[in-house]
Design a protein around this motif. Structure first.
Motif, mmCIF file in Angstrom:
data_model
loop_
_atom_site.group_PDB
_atom_site.id
_atom_site.type_symbol
_atom_site.label_atom_id
_atom_site.label_comp_id
_atom_site.label_asym_id
_atom_site.label_seq_id
_atom_site.Cartn_x
_atom_site.Cartn_y
_atom_site.Cartn_z
ATOM 1 N N PHE A 143 5.768 -46.498 23.660
ATOM 2 C CA PHE A 143 6.299 -45.176 24.192
ATOM 3 C C PHE A 143 7.848 -45.304 24.844
ATOM 4 O O PHE A 143 8.102 -46.099 25.445
ATOM 5 N N ALA A 144 8.575 -44.053 24.484
ATOM 6 C CA ALA A 144 9.858 -43.945 25.138
ATOM 7 C C ALA A 144 9.868 -42.328 25.516
ATOM 8 O O ALA A 144 9.916 -41.638 24.692
ATOM 9 N N PRO A 145 9.840 -42.198 27.020
ATOM 10 C CA PRO A 145 10.110 -40.859 27.311
ATOM 11 C C PRO A 145 11.633 -40.151 26.878
ATOM 12 O O PRO A 145 12.682 -40.933 26.965
ATOM 13 N N PRO A 146 11.593 -38.913 26.610
ATOM 14 C CA PRO A 146 12.918 -38.459 26.263
ATOM 15 C C PRO A 146 13.691 -38.065 27.505
ATOM 16 O O PRO A 146 13.428 -38.355 28.806
ATOM 17 N N GLU A 147 15.172 -37.989 27.089
ATOM 18 C CA GLU A 147 16.020 -37.508 28.283
ATOM 19 C C GLU A 147 15.825 -36.062 28.585
ATOM 20 O O GLU A 147 14.866 -35.471 28.134
ATOM 21 N N ALA A 148 16.253 -35.803 29.938
ATOM 22 C CA ALA A 148 16.152 -34.557 30.464
ATOM 23 C C ALA A 148 16.326 -33.429 29.296
ATOM 24 O O ALA A 148 17.434 -33.500 28.680
ATOM 25 N N PRO A 149 15.729 -32.510 29.165
ATOM 26 C CA PRO A 149 16.053 -31.345 28.136
ATOM 27 C C PRO A 149 17.337 -30.690 28.477
ATOM 28 O O PRO A 149 17.651 -30.285 29.595
ATOM 29 N N VAL A 150 18.094 -30.377 27.500
ATOM 30 C CA VAL A 150 19.313 -29.630 27.673
ATOM 31 C C VAL A 150 18.977 -28.332 26.960
ATOM 32 O O VAL A 150 18.707 -28.195 25.701
ATOM 33 N N ILE A 151 19.278 -27.160 27.862
ATOM 34 C CA ILE A 151 19.263 -25.952 27.216
ATOM 35 C C ILE A 151 20.597 -25.423 27.439
ATOM 36 O O ILE A 151 21.295 -25.462 28.062
ATOM 37 N N MET A 152 20.917 -24.564 26.134
ATOM 38 C CA MET A 152 22.241 -24.002 26.206
ATOM 39 C C MET A 152 21.978 -22.466 25.739
ATOM 40 O O MET A 152 21.177 -22.237 24.687
ATOM 41 N N GLY A 153 22.159 -21.642 26.442
ATOM 42 C CA GLY A 153 22.153 -20.194 26.433
ATOM 43 C C GLY A 153 23.553 -19.728 25.419
ATOM 44 O O GLY A 153 24.299 -20.139 25.489
ATOM 45 N N VAL A 154 23.285 -18.356 24.764
ATOM 46 C CA VAL A 154 24.244 -18.011 24.120
ATOM 47 C C VAL A 154 25.128 -17.210 24.836
ATOM 48 O O VAL A 154 24.907 -16.518 25.957
ATOM 49 N N GLN A 155 26.438 -17.492 24.871
ATOM 50 C CA GLN A 155 27.424 -17.021 25.660
ATOM 51 C C GLN A 155 27.979 -15.564 25.169
ATOM 52 O O GLN A 155 28.037 -14.817 26.272
ATOM 53 N N ALA A 156 27.791 -15.287 23.994
ATOM 54 C CA ALA A 156 28.078 -13.868 23.777
ATOM 55 C C ALA A 156 26.869 -12.911 24.179
ATOM 56 O O ALA A 156 25.768 -13.380 24.248
ATOM 57 N N GLY A 157 27.297 -11.703 24.349
ATOM 58 C CA GLY A 157 26.101 -10.641 24.706
ATOM 59 C C GLY A 157 25.357 -10.357 23.926
ATOM 60 O O GLY A 157 25.760 -10.407 22.582
#
Length: 623
Positions: A143-157
């Protein structure tokens, strides 16, 4: 061949013997079904055995460990032990990575620095010959736990007028084993995919290391009330004996109506822009509510580079030439991105530091020529002026120094300016040193003087050269002299000596440095006094001249008296014409005027005598 045949017969005999013994002997082997371990840790796989039909451990005991080959049903041995012989098989991927311990109840296999490829079946075989042979297997799970999740929101409205779900954010969990799962949340409420409302797209990538990177995209049809909503993703993954979850940070979305017109302009500064200026760009659109903007710079053919801005203002601090280019602004509205945008071209002017060749300092010999250049790269037209000691000595990028003299030694400064943008200016300099042997100021090689005995005379020598020359004096006989003044600079030395004239003097001034010498001779003739009793002086010399003049005047007076006496006696004709001739001749030839400046009494007496001689007509009338 015979040896191989004997070995084959031995193993056949051993097999038949063991098969026969298995009827009345039995060995039990116990192993866990699964052994779980973190990637990189050490895994311990126990193998316990028990001989039920014999007392204790049999005299013959052979332990072997096998590993099942990934991707096939075959297996290969990694360890062998028989009584005191304990051997780790060479040439396998476990050579040097395993350790086996043995006791009377079992054996334990330790695998160090577990790798992903170690997730496989490990087989333990126990052979007691007549006491039985049995094997069991354990599946090693890594087992290898993943790195912390990276979330990226859409910059445009995101516009509420979109009829289909729009991309809201992406989430990625990198480097896990086995694959992790991603779940999306809105305000801590799980989002379930639904047609026309929520779409979730999930995929995975196998990295070069063998680990999995899972990425997911959330598409969501926003409503006006979603402008305050927060979206996040949760990653769940397996670990030894458990399932864990990690939640990402939250992102929001910008909800607005699309803009139909956008304008971009430069607010400040006015006029041409130079490096170091702070530039303010403003963007304005007609969205409702007033949209925020994304500023970018064109990177054709690459995608535009988004810039850090605040609202509808982009501040470019201390701009440089690399900041020039096409700037754009667009609303944070996905539907308007390709349709509505403002553009402007930004030009940043520059002037690089002046580069002077030769650099810093240059030495040249007297009489040589030198060319110096001064260049500064600029986006605008430049002009260059050369200065020395604050005075203009040349214009243009090139300075020509011909037939170098010592006066040319010094610092030459070039100033580069931009007429269209006076604030852009730079300068450079080069120090020119003219080297050469000494050169005495003045053209005379020998100086001749006459001075009265007893007078004090100052002799001066000024020599130019580089290195600065040294000046020495040489006097003949035993003249007494002393240096009264001395001055020296980089290329000039001046010396003044004082000497009292007692007799004729011969002196030599010698200027020298490493490159040569120059000399000048001084010859002073001592002028003696008129009388031996007193020293000669100009005032008494003038008196001697006056005495001589008075004696001459007395002689003239005597001659006049003789002529007058002869005239009275009739020795000289006295006719009118004769008289007039004599008179005219004397008037033309004997009209003498002498002025004595040093003795007033002598002057008066001499003047009276001259009038008596030259004006006998008046004298006759007085008779």
């Amino acid at each position: 061949m015979a040896l191989q045949l004997r070995r084959a017969n031995f193993f056949l005999f051993l097999f038949l013997f063991l098969h026969a013994r298995s009827v009345w002997a039995k060995v039990e082997v116990r192993m866990p079904e699964n052994v779980e371990v973190y990637l990189g840790d050490s895994a311990e796989i126990p193998c316990q055995y028990n001989f039920t039909e014999s007392n204790g451990v049999p005299r013959f005991l052979m332990i072997q460990w096998f590993v099942k080959d990934n991707g096939s049903s075959s297996r290969f041995r990694i360890y062998y032990a028989h009584n005191d012989d304990k051997i780790v098989d060479e040439g396998t991927e476990y050579s040097g990575r395993i350790q086996v311990t043995l006791d009377q109840h079992g054996t334990r296999l330790t695998v160090h620095e577990v790798q992903l490829s170690d997730e496989r079946e490990f087989i333990c075989q126990v052979n007691g010959l007549s006491d039985g042979l049995t094997e069991r297997k354990s599946h090693l799970r890594v087992f290898a736990p993943p790195e912390a999740p990276v979330i990226m929101g859409v910059q445009a409205g995101i516009s509420v007028t979109n009829e289909m779900p729009s991309k809201v954010a992406t989430c990625e969990a990198r480097n896990s084993f086995p694959k992790a799962n991603i779940t999306w949340y809105r305000n801590n409420t799980p989002l379930v995919p639904s047609v026309g409302r929520v779409n979730v797209w999930t995929g995975d990538t196998v990295e070069a290391s063998g680990l999995y990177s899972v990425h997911s995209t959330l598409e969501y049809r926003v409503l006006k009330e979603d402008k305050e909503a927060n979206f996040s993703c949760e990653v769940s993954f397996f670990v030894p004996g458990a399932i864990r979850t990690v939640e990402s940070s939250s992102v929001g979305v910008t909800v607005h109506y699309p803009a139909t017109m956008v304008e971009l302009w430069r607010e400040s500064p006015e006029g041409l822009i130079k490096e170091g200026d702070t530039v303010e760009l403003r963007c304005q659109g007609d969205g409702n509510p007033s949209p925020t903007f994304i500023f970018s710079r064109a990177r054709e053919p690459d995608p535009d580079e988004d810039l850090d801005s605040r609202g509808n203002v982009l501040m470019l601090q201390a701009v440089s030439r690399k900041d020039g280019g096409l700037y754009r602004c667009r609303p944070r509205d996905g539907t308007s991105y390709n349709e509505v945008k403002g553009e402007m071209e930004l030009n940043v002017h520059y002037l690089d530091p002046a580069v002077v060749v030769p650099k810093e300092s240059e030495a040249m010999m007297k009489g040589e020529d030198l060319t110096a250049t001064c260049n500064a790269l600029s986006s605008l037209k430049t002009s260059t002026v050369w200065y020395k000691d604050g005075k203009t000595v040349g214009e243009g990028n090139t300075l020509h120094l011909q037939d170098a003299t010592y006066e040319m030694t010094g610092e030459y400064v070039c100033k580069v300016t931009v007429a269209a943008l006076p604030a852009l200016h730079t300068s450079g300099s080069v120090h020119i040193v003219v080297q050469g042997g000494p050169q005495l100021v003045g053209e005379e090689q020998e100086v001749h003087l006459e001075e009265a005995v007893g007078r004090t005379v100052n002799l001066s020598c000024e020599a130019r050269g580089h290195p600065a020359p040294s000046v020495t004096w040489t006097f003949d006989s035993s003249q007494s002299w002393q240096e009264v003044f001395s001055k020296s600079s980089d290329h000039m030395t001046q010396s003044v000596v004082s000497v009292v004239v007692g007799s004729d003097i011969n002196a030599v001034c010698n200027a020298s440095n490493d490159l040569g010498t120059d000399v000048r001779a001084f010859s002073i003739k001592a002028v003696p006094l008129v009388t031996s009793s007193a020293p000669f002086s100009p005032a008494e010399g003038s008196g001697v001249i006056i005495v001589v003049i008075i004696l001459c005047l007395l002689l003239l007076a005597i001659l006049g008296s003789v002529l007058y006496f002869l005239h009275k006696k009739g020795k000289i004709p006295c006719g009118r014409s004769g008289k007039q001739d004599i008179s005219k001749e004397k008037t033309a030839k004997d009209d003498i005027v002498v002025e004595m400046k040093n003795n007033g009494n002598v002057k008066s007496e001499g003047t009276v005598l001259l009038k008596a001689v030259n004006g006998d007509e008046n004298g006759t009338k007085k008779q």
